[in-house]
Design an enzyme around this catalytic site. Structure first.
Site, PDB file in Angstrom:
ATOM      1  N   ARG A  50      11.920  86.692 -52.309  1.00  0.00           N
ATOM      2  CA  ARG A  50      11.362  85.656 -53.184  1.00  0.00           C
ATOM      3  C   ARG A  50      11.648  84.304 -52.539  1.00  0.00           C
ATOM      4  O   ARG A  50      12.376  84.197 -51.557  1.00  0.00           O
ATOM      5  CB  ARG A  50      11.864  85.775 -54.639  1.00  0.00           C
ATOM      6  N   GLN A 201      18.553  82.515 -60.315  1.00  0.00           N
ATOM      7  CA  GLN A 201      18.610  82.389 -58.846  1.00  0.00           C
ATOM      8  C   GLN A 201      19.696  81.409 -58.412  1.00  0.00           C
ATOM      9  O   GLN A 201      20.262  81.561 -57.335  1.00  0.00           O
ATOM     10  CB  GLN A 201      17.252  81.917 -58.304  1.00  0.00           C
ATOM     11  N   ASP A 242       7.100  75.393 -54.669  1.00  0.00           N
ATOM     12  CA  ASP A 242       6.232  76.559 -54.485  1.00  0.00           C
ATOM     13  C   ASP A 242       4.797  76.163 -54.147  1.00  0.00           C
ATOM     14  O   ASP A 242       4.091  76.904 -53.479  1.00  0.00           O
ATOM     15  CB  ASP A 242       6.275  77.442 -55.729  1.00  0.00           C
TER      16      ASP A 242
HETATM   17  O1  MRU Z   1      10.525  82.930 -58.480  1.00  0.00           O
HETATM   18  P1  MRU Z   1      11.160  82.573 -57.170  1.00  0.00           P
HETATM   19  O2  MRU Z   1      12.604  82.936 -57.076  1.00  0.00           O
HETATM   20  O3  MRU Z   1      10.355  83.056 -55.983  1.00  0.00           O
HETATM   21  O4  MRU Z   1      11.075  80.982 -57.178  1.00  0.00           O
HETATM   22  C1  MRU Z   1      11.581  80.270 -56.094  1.00  0.00           C
HETATM   23  C2  MRU Z   1      11.577  78.818 -56.287  1.00  0.00           C
HETATM   24  O5  MRU Z   1      11.074  78.280 -57.248  1.00  0.00           O
HETATM   25  C3  MRU Z   1      12.126  78.033 -55.154  1.00  0.00           C
HETATM   26  O6  MRU Z   1      12.808  76.922 -55.613  1.00  0.00           O
HETATM   27  C4  MRU Z   1      10.931  77.625 -54.276  1.00  0.00           C
HETATM   28  O7  MRU Z   1      10.237  78.753 -53.876  1.00  0.00           O
HETATM   29  C5  MRU Z   1      11.353  76.874 -53.103  1.00  0.00           C
HETATM   30  S1  MRU Z   1      11.967  77.973 -51.898  1.00  0.00           S
HETATM   31  C6  MRU Z   1      12.398  77.231 -50.474  1.00  0.00           C
END
Ligand code: MRU
Length: 352
Positions: A50, A201, A242
């Site tokens: 992720r 996370q 993202d």
């Molecule tokens: O749902 P996830 O864990 O994939 O979301 C990740 C995030 O929102 C991060 O902060 C984002 O991808 C930046 S990663 C360098």
């Protein structure tokens, strides 16, 4: 200046995509080998891998795996490319918000279409390009780290949300890359990590990787940030992204918008750290960013245990969009983009 992180999140090894299983961290450290397109689709969807840049590389590896599978039974180049496109579209449908996935898969498909030679040669080119994108990701993160470290105040406590670290990329990280580079220059800096409900996370991944690197880290729950800002205990915010629209509006993990509002109120600089591959110049504003709706169980349960009334209503958007007015700067591999973002983003792409 580069501070070495030992974590390699995703790597092409002997015709498989080897990745750290992030669903079981921090309890257990295990890698899994992804061997087929379908396995890659579920690795992304179920968040074994992720974080926007990491799922971009997963998508690129996914196309290489598709090519390996298809080249076993298809020799005709046109038929091969048609079937490969179907697999690429399937991979892109695994998660909707992080644009790096679409960017990397499309880059692979462009290469497949432009490669002279037969099916075997296309497959070889895709594998090589997947590895190239993988290596470039770390270099890009280190460049962002260098630029970002310049704007970290001496001795600052930096707040971050979610995980935008080595685990969200191939290695080093975007927001945590900035923190790593800043820490290498100034070991008096400290980090506050938001827990980041519902998937945690921040608690599970960010604290895991920062404490391994010996960077002083304090875990706080998501509702605490304004309190610590009001006490003068946070000097800067840096988060990942993202998807960033052409006007600078930025989608990141749910809760980021709240942190940005709190930072603005307390006059604290709020930075996004993201590679240019996270910027989607095809969309004008954040209103056009598709927001992933995730399973209700992420909200109703913690570690398998119910935490609320069984018949309560649930809604669970995975991301929110921080309006560009709340963003101090976007740290990229081409430097720090400043408002107005429409102009600075356009210029960054002109020189790319
Ligand atoms: O749902 P996830 O864990 O994939 O979301 C990740 C995030 O929102 C991060 O902060 C984002 O991808 C930046 S990663 C360098």
């Amino acid at each position: 200046m580069a501070f070495e992180s030992k974590i390699k999140t995703i790597e092409w090894v002997d015709n498989v995509s080897r990745m750290i299983d992030q669903t079981i961290l921090p309890y257990e450290f295990k890698t899994v080998d992804i061997k087929t397109t379908k396995e890659m689709y579920y690795a992304i969807k179920d968040m074994i891998v992720r974080g926007a840049p990491a799922i971009g590389i997963a998508g690129a590896h996914g196309v290489s795996l598709s090519a390996i599978e298809l080249s076993k039974t298809i020799n005709d180049k046109n038929e091969f490319l048609t079937e490969l496109q179907k697999q690429a579209d399937y991979l892109k449908s695994s998660r909707p918000t992080a644009v790096n996935l679409m960017w990397a898969v499309d880059k692979q498909m462009q290469l497949a279409k432009n490669t002279q030679g037969d099916v075997k040669e296309i497959t070889k080119a895709l594998i090589e390009n997947g590895i190239k994108l993988e290596n470039e990701d770390i270099e890009i993160n280190k460049k962002m780290g260098d630029y970002g470290a310049e704007v970290v105040p001496k001795g600052a406590t930096i707040l971050t949300h979610c995980n935008a670290g080595a685990l969200a990329t191939v290695g080093y990280g975007t927001a945590l890359g900035v923190i790593r580079s800043a820490y290498a220059k100034d070991p008096t800096i400290k980090v506050f990590a938001d827990e980041t409900r519902p998937r945690q996370q921040g608690a599970r991944l960010t604290t895991w990787e920062l404490t391994q690197d010996g960077i002083p880290t304090t875990l706080i729950t998501d509702g605490m940030c304004s309190y610590f800002m009001s006490k003068g205990m946070i000097q800067m915010v840096v988060v990942g992204a993202d998807r960033i629209a052409a006007n600078g509006d930025t989608a990141n993990k749910i809760g980021t918008y709240t942190v940005a509002i709190a930072a603005k109120y307390h006059n604290i600089p709020f930075y996004i750290a993201a590679p240019l591959s996270t910027i989607d110049t095809s969309i004008k504003s954040g209103k056009e960013i598709p927001i992933e709706e995730r399973s209700h169980e992420e909200v109703t349960h913690i570690n398998g245990d119910w935490i609320c009334a069984k018949d309560v209503n649930i809604i669970n958007p995975g991301f929110d969009v921080t309006p560009h007015e709340l963003i101090t700067g976007i740290i990229t591999e081409k430097g720090i983009l400043k408002p107005d973002f429409e102009t600075s983003i356009r210029k960054a792409f002109l020189n790319n």
